[in-house]
Design a protein around this motif. Structure first.
Motif, PDB file in Angstrom:
ATOM      1  N   TRP A  38       0.833  -1.206   0.000  1.00 33.41           N
ATOM      2  CA  TRP A  38       0.000   0.000   0.000  1.00 33.41           C
ATOM      3  C   TRP A  38       0.864   1.250   0.000  1.00 33.41           C
ATOM      4  O   TRP A  38       0.589   2.202  -0.751  1.00 33.41           O
ATOM      5  CB  TRP A  38      -0.910  -0.018   1.226  1.00 33.41           C
ATOM      6  CG  TRP A  38      -1.728   1.230   1.374  1.00 33.41           C
ATOM      7  CD1 TRP A  38      -2.900   1.534   0.751  1.00 33.41           C
ATOM      8  CD2 TRP A  38      -1.406   2.365   2.199  1.00 33.41           C
ATOM      9  NE1 TRP A  38      -3.342   2.778   1.130  1.00 33.41           N
ATOM     10  CE2 TRP A  38      -2.444   3.308   2.025  1.00 33.41           C
ATOM     11  CE3 TRP A  38      -0.367   2.661   3.061  1.00 33.41           C
ATOM     12  CZ2 TRP A  38      -2.451   4.540   2.684  1.00 33.41           C
ATOM     13  CZ3 TRP A  38      -0.365   3.886   3.724  1.00 33.41           C
ATOM     14  CH2 TRP A  38      -1.401   4.805   3.527  1.00 33.41           C
ATOM     15  N   LEU A  61      -5.696   6.491  -6.375  1.00 37.60           N
ATOM     16  CA  LEU A  61      -5.921   6.139  -4.968  1.00 37.60           C
ATOM     17  C   LEU A  61      -7.417   6.111  -4.694  1.00 37.60           C
ATOM     18  O   LEU A  61      -8.206   6.775  -5.376  1.00 37.60           O
ATOM     19  CB  LEU A  61      -5.245   7.150  -4.038  1.00 37.60           C
ATOM     20  CG  LEU A  61      -3.720   7.242  -4.113  1.00 37.60           C
ATOM     21  CD1 LEU A  61      -3.211   8.318  -3.142  1.00 37.60           C
ATOM     22  CD2 LEU A  61      -3.069   5.907  -3.791  1.00 37.60           C
ATOM     23  N   ASP A  68      -7.953   5.610   1.048  1.00 35.70           N
ATOM     24  CA  ASP A  68      -6.498   5.697   1.180  1.00 35.70           C
ATOM     25  C   ASP A  68      -6.032   7.043   1.726  1.00 35.70           C
ATOM     26  O   ASP A  68      -4.828   7.230   1.955  1.00 35.70           O
ATOM     27  CB  ASP A  68      -5.825   5.485  -0.188  1.00 35.70           C
ATOM     28  CG  ASP A  68      -6.019   4.065  -0.700  1.00 35.70           C
ATOM     29  OD1 ASP A  68      -6.096   3.144   0.135  1.00 35.70           O
ATOM     30  OD2 ASP A  68      -6.079   3.892  -1.931  1.00 35.70           O
ATOM     31  N   HIS A 119      -4.142   4.545   6.374  1.00 30.53           N
ATOM     32  CA  HIS A 119      -4.471   3.120   6.347  1.00 30.53           C
ATOM     33  C   HIS A 119      -4.703   2.691   7.778  1.00 30.53           C
ATOM     34  O   HIS A 119      -4.004   3.126   8.694  1.00 30.53           O
ATOM     35  CB  HIS A 119      -3.329   2.298   5.722  1.00 30.53           C
ATOM     36  CG  HIS A 119      -3.741   0.914   5.327  1.00 30.53           C
ATOM     37  ND1 HIS A 119      -3.977  -0.093   6.248  1.00 30.53           N
ATOM     38  CD2 HIS A 119      -3.962   0.352   4.098  1.00 30.53           C
ATOM     39  CE1 HIS A 119      -4.321  -1.199   5.612  1.00 30.53           C
ATOM     40  NE2 HIS A 119      -4.318  -0.962   4.305  1.00 30.53           N
TER      41      HIS A 119
END
Length: 886
Positions: free
Chosen positions: A767, A807, A811, A871
């Motif tokens: 990520w 994204l 996010d 996250h």
């Protein structure tokens, strides 16, 4: 020879006879060279402990004695002069004391009563149930590993130099008191920090002594088959073997690493020879052994930590070794470093950028070429782990920060300073919002609180006072102690301190060929039988920023203050300058020069060889503790805490811990002048404040004595010093904060990241890489028109369009930061409000974010809008250091 005695025959170069202190190897060699009849051998005759006293050996091998004075007294009373000769080492003492004395003690009912009382306390401490004071929050298999380059527990284990080591020792002691699952990892130095002597001209001389490991409270760690636990560490072109030793600190284990082995070549045997000795290459090799060797040692022993604490950057290479282990199991380096960082805590103690360890990149490349290959990194990517903005060397603090997710300074001020120093690690984050936190240092109360106070607290606060160490309300009961008894304890401790000062000054004076008549003049104010002279102590490392000579800025004014025979004042100075620190040694020379002038003779004393024994006496015995560092360079400071809990009044610059501890009634504070003033102006203005406080407050208050022989106002302040400082600045509170802020979250993160074959570590690594690729193209703009003025109760609608470049809304976080428009930080009242994606898009395919807000504050407000990656698995919301501002 006594029946059952043990005998060792050994060359003189390795021995120490009863009643003598260890000589340096150079002195021993010289002595042998002067012998006319060949090599002299020493024969050490070890007594056999009587059966009744067999557990003295157990007591001598557990550093619990470092904070239990009755245990130390058991040894000292058997042979006081030998106890002093062996440097207060119980283990060395038991190898040298006459067996006749042991036999006599075994038949002495009074001694046996004291012995059994100590054993009862020892057994009670070590048999209490584990996990208390918050440590029960950890799971059964959780364990904290604490790495530090030095540990200071007691003078009998000389592997420390100063504040960092003493703090590490107090950390271990508090962990033991809490029954925290905790191990320490450090280096076992053959030579600890130097012994200091000061000649008649004030020149410092450093003397290094080799320790005999058999005299230290340590033992080799062995496998089940009885062989020593050894690990290896790779250095350029060779492998170095490291032996692991074990020390017990109550419930806590400390593992110490030693390269002084015959299997190693001579240069490598010297890696762990001297604390903070040698050149940059020596320092690098020590830190490789500590960080990499320390991880391997724990693995070899079978110790599996779930939280790793790097106390200062010296041990930061542990990050690389832990990552290498994971990469060797098939993991990529980005995933490995995420997993490692998730349960790693880094504490910085350095308030200036230049104080952080750094090494030439060529040297790092030479030592870590093979490591690069094992981590599957090219050299540049590897070196980037230690790079700083504008720097061209490998910085250990940078490595520690990148390899950890929990970071802290050691006081509120130092946390702020560190967040600014390290702000380039999170370049788009305001310093106050980056992940640097703080935990203010504390001191181990059982170690540094004089026994006399403990006895008085037993009587007036109750025998359970030790269970209320961190309870401020409880300590208000100190006010109930009768003033005359309180003052009696203060005077008793002062007398003990003066006895030791007189002894040390006398030894120093006669060694420098001084006369008895002159000694009488030097010690005219140090009468233990009448300790009525205001005594001010300054004892710490002689570094220039600590300004030991600030007191000497205006000698005419100082002369007026201290030379009044009706209200005399004496200053005691003690401390060491690093052997390479010439300006620090110049401070000692300057103090010596002034102390020898007729008006200041006997009023300014310099006591050589500052050590833990002298420290314990000074912090409990002086009347005032002076500390005047350059603001904000005192990261925390702990000596003033030790003084304050003993009823000594602090007179200090409001820096480090004292900015938090000072309340206007428990001591005196020197307000720092502007940091923008030049050094000369700062020193002049702050010394003026010091003189004014001494002349107008300190001295008049001390000498405002009644017919009872003491000043009621002074006693009132001294009581408040204990009541306000002891419950706040103790290591129990400190370690509990580390537990709640860092250790517990770190163990939880480790489980999240390591479960299911480190699946979540992979998720986070992938990520983050996705975010880094997209971030340069992320942009936003406001869709609404910002209003200038509204009525109270009226709402504001904020609309922002964001181009996320692949994204997802999940996010990122889009946030409004709202506060009062004022320069006074205490009145800003900052609020944060999230803007939410409303599910619609602009015509340019941008995500539309919306916030409807009704402010609850009146007056001028200001707000900013920012976007940052998010996250759910992140340890800190700003750990990536990325923010886009509207």
């Amino acid at each position: 020879m006594p029946h059952g005695a043990r005998v060792r025959a050994l060359p003189a170069v390795h021995g120490i006879s009863a009643g003598t202190k260890i000589q340096s190897s150079a002195n021993r060699s010289e002595a042998n060279a002067n012998m006319a009849n060949g090599t002299t051998f020493l024969l050490e005759v070890n007594p056999k402990l009587p059966k009744r006293l067999e557990r003295l050996e157990e007591l001598s091998n557990n550093l619990w004695y470092s904070w239990d004075r009755p245990t130390r007294t058991l040894f000292a009373r058997l042979h006081p002069s030998l106890w002093n000769a062996v440097g207060h080492s119980p283990k060395a003492f038991l190898k040298r004391v006459d067996e006749e004395r042991l036999r006599a003690a075994a038949d002495d009912a009074v001694y046996l009563k004291s012995f059994n009382r100590v054993l009862s306390a020892y057994d009670s401490y070590h048999s209490e149930p584990l996990r208390r004071d918050g440590s029960e929050w950890l799971r059964q298999n959780d364990l904290v590993a604490y790495f530090c380059a030095e540990f200071g527990f007691h003078e009998s284990l000389p592997i420390y130099s100063g504040g960092l080591g003493i703090l590490a020792g107090d950390h271990c002691k508090a962990a033991s008191d809490m029954r925290l699952p905790f191990v320490g990892v450090g280096l076992l130095y053959r030579q600890g920090y130097f012994q200091q002597s000061i000649d008649g001209d004030g020149n410092q001389h450093a003397v290094y002594n080799d320790s005999d490991f058999e005299d230290l409270p340590i033992s080799p760690v062995r496998h089940e088959d009885g062989t020593d636990v050894l690990v290896s560490v790779e250095l350029p072109g060779r492998s170095v073997t490291v032996k692991v030793w074990h020390a017990r600190i109550g419930h806590v284990s400390l593992y110490l690493l030693d390269t002084d082995l015959e299997i190693n070549r001579d240069a490598d045997r010297g890696i762990t020879h001297r604390l903070y000795g040698g050149d940059r290459r020596d320092r690098l090799e020590q830190e490789i052994v500590l960080g990499i060797g320390g991880v391997r040692a724990l693995a070899a022993i079978g110790v599996r930590p779930t939280a790793w604490h790097i106390n200062e950057g010296h041990a930061a290479f542990l990050v690389l070794e832990r990552s290498r282990e994971l990469v060797s199991r098939g993991m990529t380096f980005p995933v490995a470093i995420e997993a490692v960082a998730a349960n790693t805590i880094f504490t910085t103690h350095t308030p200036v950028p230049a104080g952080h360890d750094h090494f030439a990149e060529d040297m790092i490349g030479e030592y870590f070429d093979e490591f690069c290959r094992e981590l599957t990194l090219d050299r540049d990517r590897f070196l980037s782990l230690g790079r700083t903005e504008g720097g061209h060397e490998f910085n250990m603090t940078a490595l520690a920060v990148r390899g950890s997710r929990f970071h802290n300074g050691v006081s509120r001020i130092h946390g702020r300073v560190s967040s600014e120093i390290l702000s380039s690690m999170w370049p788009e984050i305001a310093p106050q919002d980056n992940p640097i936190d703080f935990v203010t240092n504390g001191v181990h109360v059982p170690t540094f609180l004089a026994q006399e106070w403990g006895d008085l607290f037993d009587r007036y606060l109750g025998f359970d006072w030790t269970h209320h160490i961190t309870n401020p309300g409880f300590w208000r009961s100190v006010e109930s102690i009768p003033d005359h008894l309180f003052w009696s304890v203060r005077q008793s401790l002062k007398s003990q301190m003066l006895h030791l000062v007189r002894h040390r000054v006398s030894v120093q004076h006669f060694r420098n060929n001084g006369s008895e008549a002159h000694l009488d003049r030097l010690l005219k104010l140090t009468d233990p039988a009448s300790p009525n002279v205001l005594t001010i102590g300054f004892a710490r490392r002689f570094a220039t920023y600590k300004r030991a000579t600030l007191l000497l800025q205006n000698l005419d004014w100082l002369r007026q203050i201290v030379c009044d025979d009706t209200r005399p004042v004496m200053f005691l100075f003690a401390g060491k300058a690093h052997p390479a620190d010439v300006p620090g040694q110049d401070l000692i020379r300057r103090l010596t020069e002034i102390s020898r002038t007729p008006e200041f003779e006997g009023r300014i004393l310099i006591v050589e060889n500052y050590d833990l024994r002298l420290a314990r006496r000074l912090v409990s015995g002086v009347d005032v503790w002076l500390n005047n560092p350059v603001y904000p360079l005192e990261a925390s400071g702990t000596s003033g805490m030790k003084a304050g809990i003993n009823g000594v009044l602090n007179l200090s610059v409001r820096d480090g811990w004292w900015d938090e501890g000072y309340d206007g009634r428990n001591g005196w504070a020197i307000k720092p002048v502007s940091e923008h003033l030049d050094e000369q102006r700062r020193n002049a203005e702050e010394s003026n404040t010091l003189y004014e406080l001494l002349q107008d407050h300190v001295i008049p208050t001390y000498y405002a004595r009644t017919e009872m022989g003491y000043s009621p106002d002074w006693v009132k302040m001294a009581k408040r010093s204990i009541a306000t400082l002891l419950p706040r600045f103790n290591s129990a509170r400190m370690v509990n904060e580390y537990l709640s802020k860092f250790y517990l979250p770190a163990t939880r993160q480790w489980r999240k990241y390591s479960d299911s074959g480190f699946a979540n570590a992979r998720v986070v690594a992938e990520w983050k890489e996705h975010v880094r690729r997209a971030w340069r193209n992320v942009r936003m703009h406001r869709l609404d028109t910002a209003p200038k003025r509204i009525q109270f109760g009226q709402g504001v609608r904020v609309e922002v369009a964001v181009h996320l470049d692949g994204l997802r809304p999940a996010d990122v976080v889009l946030e409004m930061i709202l506060s009062r428009h004022t320069e006074l930080e205490s009145q800003r009242l900052t609020e944060r409000h999230r803007l939410e994606f409303d599910g619609t898009f602009t015509q340019d395919d941008e995500h539309r974010y919306l916030l409807e807000l009704t402010p609850e504050m009146c007056g001028k407000l200001e707000y900013t809008i920012c976007l940052y990656p998010y996250h759910v698995l992140l340890t800190h919301p700003h750990e990536m250091g990325m923010t886009l501002w509207l």
